[in-house]
Design an enzyme around this catalytic site. Structure first.
Site, PDB file in Angstrom:
ATOM      1  N   ARG A 159       9.422  -5.854  -9.210  1.00 13.38           N
ATOM      2  CA  ARG A 159      10.716  -6.749 -10.132  1.00 13.38           C
ATOM      3  C   ARG A 159      11.276  -5.818 -11.088  1.00 13.38           C
ATOM      4  NH1 ARG A 159       9.620 -10.416  -6.616  1.00 13.38           N
ATOM      5  NH2 ARG A 159       7.272 -11.215  -6.515  1.00 13.38           N
ATOM      6  N   GLU A 285      -3.827 -13.676  -8.260  1.00 11.59           N
ATOM      7  CA  GLU A 285      -2.867 -13.093  -7.333  1.00 11.59           C
ATOM      8  C   GLU A 285      -3.493 -11.989  -6.477  1.00 11.59           C
ATOM      9  OE1 GLU A 285       0.999 -12.318  -9.188  1.00 11.59           O
ATOM     10  OE2 GLU A 285       1.582 -14.189  -8.919  1.00 11.59           O
ATOM     11  N   ASP A 364       5.564 -18.970 -14.980  1.00 11.42           N
ATOM     12  CA  ASP A 364       5.918 -17.689 -14.918  1.00 11.42           C
ATOM     13  C   ASP A 364       7.313 -17.482 -15.148  1.00 11.42           C
ATOM     14  OD1 ASP A 364       5.670 -15.029 -13.782  1.00 11.42           O
ATOM     15  OD2 ASP A 364       5.533 -15.706 -11.878  1.00 11.42           O
ATOM     16  N   GLU A 392      13.445 -10.911 -13.494  1.00  7.88           N
ATOM     17  CA  GLU A 392      13.143 -11.471 -12.047  1.00  7.88           C
ATOM     18  C   GLU A 392      13.768 -12.896 -11.767  1.00  7.88           C
ATOM     19  OE1 GLU A 392       8.779 -11.631 -11.674  1.00  7.88           O
ATOM     20  OE2 GLU A 392       8.711 -12.651  -9.828  1.00  7.88           O
ATOM     21  N   GLU A 510      21.172 -21.185 -16.880  1.00 14.29           N
ATOM     22  CA  GLU A 510      20.196 -22.455 -16.727  1.00 14.29           C
ATOM     23  C   GLU A 510      20.954 -23.588 -16.116  1.00 14.29           C
ATOM     24  OE1 GLU A 510      18.696 -24.092 -20.615  1.00 14.29           O
ATOM     25  OE2 GLU A 510      17.329 -25.088 -19.583  1.00 14.29           O
TER      26      GLU A 510
HETATM   27  O1  GCW Z   1       6.192 -13.008 -12.155  1.00 14.14           O
HETATM   28  C1  GCW Z   1       5.117 -12.707 -11.193  1.00 14.14           C
HETATM   29  C2  GCW Z   1       5.683 -11.594 -10.273  1.00 14.14           C
HETATM   30  C3  GCW Z   1       4.820 -10.707  -9.790  1.00 14.14           C
HETATM   31  C4  GCW Z   1       3.875 -10.184 -10.887  1.00 14.14           C
HETATM   32  C5  GCW Z   1       3.141 -11.503 -11.428  1.00 14.14           C
HETATM   33  C6  GCW Z   1       2.444 -10.995 -12.605  1.00 14.14           C
HETATM   34  C7  GCW Z   1       2.849  -7.837 -11.153  1.00 14.14           C
HETATM   35  O2  GCW Z   1       6.560 -12.307  -9.286  1.00 14.14           O
HETATM   36  O3  GCW Z   1       5.655  -9.588  -9.164  1.00 14.14           O
HETATM   37  O4  GCW Z   1       2.975  -9.158 -10.487  1.00 14.14           O
HETATM   38  O5  GCW Z   1       3.906 -12.327 -11.795  1.00 14.14           O
HETATM   39  O6  GCW Z   1       2.822 -11.243 -13.897  1.00 14.14           O
HETATM   40  O7  GCW Z   1       1.343 -10.452 -12.604  1.00 14.14           O
END
Ligand code: GCW
Length: 678
Positions: A159, A285, A364, A392, A510
């Protein structure tokens, strides 16, 4: 009167840095080089009488003002400039600056405080603040003020949107310290005091950072940061004992595993005596974690904490834990609930040197999310708030998006955890629940691009993050204005125009994105550009549920996933009620028909159309404003931002047309103003 002499008579690394920064900064700002006297490393600390005499000699030899730097304990001269009560008002990393016509004192309880004071003084000079009679006290709001690099040893940055890593190249840790040193300066100059130098997704070679093969070079990097008061952390792989330690397991309750981490921590501290600790992404993840062994997050975090405790280190354990293999057909599982559901039952079980790092929102880092309900729900646990400075989901530094206002909304959110006035900022800083540790962490937005951030104006986000971590009460406008003045000078037109652009930018971004808090209508994987159904039938738990009648996620207790009930009252009731939910979050909490009327008086569908047309106009206005500054901004920066602003318009059009067309087709409801929708 300009400063003629700088003196600092303590054998302290950060104070030497402070003096050097002042000398360099003042030289560049005034064109005159002040004399600078510091204590060489290892030489005896000057005693009160000696230092006072030599300083006044140096001061009287020059016509201008003299600056004295030091701590209350280490310099009698500094000590005597303040009353006992004044000295007591300065926190561990805080500072006081006091000036009269002849002299200026920058004082701290520690050398770090003095360093922050020196940078603050430079900021005052550069922003043209009158110095006569200056008398200021600043203490940081947060103990931990951290930046997280998502850099990998191959030189890539997860990212990252501003070039390659400044730390690594071609599977080696870099030996060239130039950029790293400048980065340390940059971080200290905005008050940051901690850094994790590798990605939380810890891959094979990075897992070995804990071994002799890599530690010497990491220690070399730590040296650079130490001089600027920044403590170094490493992201670690929970499975390291198994993957590199030759053990059959990484079970946190296994004695062999515990011994391995203890020995590993000891080795790290041998090379880096002030090492900060471990940052951990576990059971998230596809990263390994304690779940593999039937243990929980507290078991995992505490085991690492025990290994670090003898050395004064801490564990920062991330709460970004959710089921990333969800079936989109499963309407019961709600990713937004996950952090709360995982961690609330563990409250009170974490060691004193563990901190839970909670993302600002429950999903996220989307352009709009409510605050994570985990804030305020674990009063017996240390927490830190995590922001994403790297853009991101907010335009990847091709779009302008000043994020400070977004962060401030999260920080000012009142959780009511201890009644009214229980804002998130008071939970993050530890004060509300009287926690020992607290603070801010954020994912960095820098790379090896010459201007650090790709988009020149994206620097304002890193600057703003640091300033906000230091003082959560600063306004977004004030931070923007400071940054513009420090970067482009104090010309009224420049300041007003860029401050305005920054302040307009998040609402603009936004408005042409996923509407009303729903999020996620992005292209999968790289997350740039619109794809309304990109994640709709995936395993990631990020759905909008649009059909021919309506859109949104029902997160109410009454008929939905129950997420709204994770907040305390009155927030839970507010989000539970469609009538009381603020417009910008309505689709986050409710599934509504397209004809549902918002507080704004518009229907949801008309809002979608209007916002997306306005968003493009907003992007065009940003370019026009920037163009009005041609000749007033350095050419390279002007051109770099200009091409990005042009690109932003094209992308905003793409967002507008994809989103509007999608919803026209789904809903069959035409635009009241009959604009072109495809
Ligand atoms: O925002 C998401 C991202 C991932 C990232 C993950 C996290 C480092 O798409 O790339 O991984 O969160 O925060 O762990």
């Amino acid at each position: 009167a300009w400063t003629e002499a700088i003196s600092a008579d303590e054998d302290d690394l950060c104070i030497r840095t402070a003096a050097a920064e002042l000398a360099q900064g003042l030289t560049r700002l005034t064109g005159r080089t002040p004399s600078c006297r510091t204590q060489a490393p290892g030489s005896a600390s000057s005693t009160a009488a000696g230092s006072a005499a030599s300083i006044s000699a140096a001061a009287s030899a020059s016509a201008g003002r003299s600056v004295r730097l030091g701590t209350f304990e280490g310099s009698a001269d500094v000590r005597e400039s303040f009353s006992e009560a004044e000295r007591a008002s300065v926190a561990e990393e805080g500072f006081r600056i006091r000036a009269d016509e002849r002299s200026l004192v920058i004082a701290g309880t520690t050398g770090k405080g003095v360093l922050y004071g020196a940078f603050h003084f430079l900021r005052l000079v550069q922003t043209g603040t009158p110095l006569d009679g200056l008398d200021v006290l600043h203490n940081p709001a947060n103990g931990l003020r951290m930046i997280d690099q998502w850099d990998n040893i191959d030189g890539s940055i997860e990212r990252g949107y501003a070039g390659r890593s400044i730390f690594y190249r071609d599977n080696e840790i870099t030996e060239d310290m130039t950029r790293i040193r400048d980065y340390a300066r940059l971080l200290a100059s905005v008050g940051l005091n901690a850094i994790a130098i590798n990605n939380v997704n810890v891959h094979r070679l990075e897992t070995m950072f804990l071994t002799e093969a890599y530690l010497p070079r990491i220690a070399r990097i730590a040296d650079e940061f130490r001089a600027f008061g920044v403590r170094l952390f490493l992201s670690v792989n929970f499975a390291a004992p198994f993957e590199i330690g030759g053990l059959p397991t990484a079970d946190p309750l296994d004695e062999g595993v515990q011994a391995w981490w203890r020995a590993t921590a000891r080795a790290v501290y041998d090379g880096i005596p002030d090492f900060g600790g471990f940052l951990v992404k576990a059971d998230s993840e596809f990263r390994p974690g304690p779940f593999t062994y039937g243990r929980d997050h507290a078991d995992g975090a505490n085991m690492l904490a025990d290994a670090l405790a003898p050395h004064g280190g801490i564990v920062i354990w991330r709460c970004f834990v959710y089921n990333c293999k969800q079936d989109w057909r499963d309407r019961k599982t709600d990713r937004a609930r996950a952090a709360y559901d995982h961690f609330v039952p563990l409250d009170g079980r974490f060691r004193d040197n563990v901190m839970l790092q909670i993302k600002n929102g429950p999903m996220d880092f989307q352009v709009r999310e409510p605050v994570s309900p985990l804030f305020g729900a674990i009063p017996d646990t240390n927490v830190a708030i995590e922001f994403q400075v790297t853009q991101e989901y907010t335009g990847q530094q091709r779009h302008l998006c000043y994020l400070v206002p977004q962060w401030k909304e999260a920080l000012d959110f009142d959780t009511h955890a201890r009644g009214e006035g229980s804002e998130v900022k008071r939970i993050a800083d530890g004060s509300l629940f009287d926690r020992k540790l607290g603070g801010f962490a954020a994912v960095s937005n820098i790379g090896d691009d010459a201007n650090w951030t790709g988009h020149p104006l994206a620097q304002a986000n890193l600057y703003g993050y640091g300033r906000l971590a230091w003082d959560t009460d600063l306004s977004s406008e004030a931070i923007a204005e400071e940054w513009v003045k420090l970067t482009y000078g104090s010309d009224e037109r420049v300041v007003e125009t860029i401050r305005g652009m920054l302040m307009d930018s998040w609402p603009i971004y936004e408005s042409y994105n996923a509407p009303l808090g729903i999020g996620w209508m992005v292209k999968p994987n790289h997350h740039f550009g619109p794809d309304v159904d990109g994640y709709e039938y995936s395993m990631w738990g990020t759905y909008h549920f649009a059909d021919n009648r309506g859109i949104g996620v029902d997160r109410t207790v009454r008929s939905g996933t129950g997420y709204a009930g994770q907040y305390r009252q009155p927030n839970a009731g507010r989000f539970e009620s469609l009538a009381d939910t603020p417009d910008e979050l309505v689709l986050f909490f409710h599934h509504v028909p397209y004809a549902h009327v918002l507080h704004s008086g518009k229907t949801v569908i008309q809002h979608i159309y209007d916002a997306h047309f306005e968003g493009v106009e907003g992007a065009e206005a940003l370019l026009a404003k920037w163009d009005s500054l041609a000749g007033l901004i350095g050419e390279a920066d002007h051109a770099a931002a200009r091409s990005r602003l042009q690109e932003q318009i094209r992308h905003a059009e793409e967002w507008r047309d994809v989103i509007n067309t999608y919803f026209l087709r789904k809903s069959g409801i035409t635009d009241l103003h009959n604009r072109t929708i495809y």
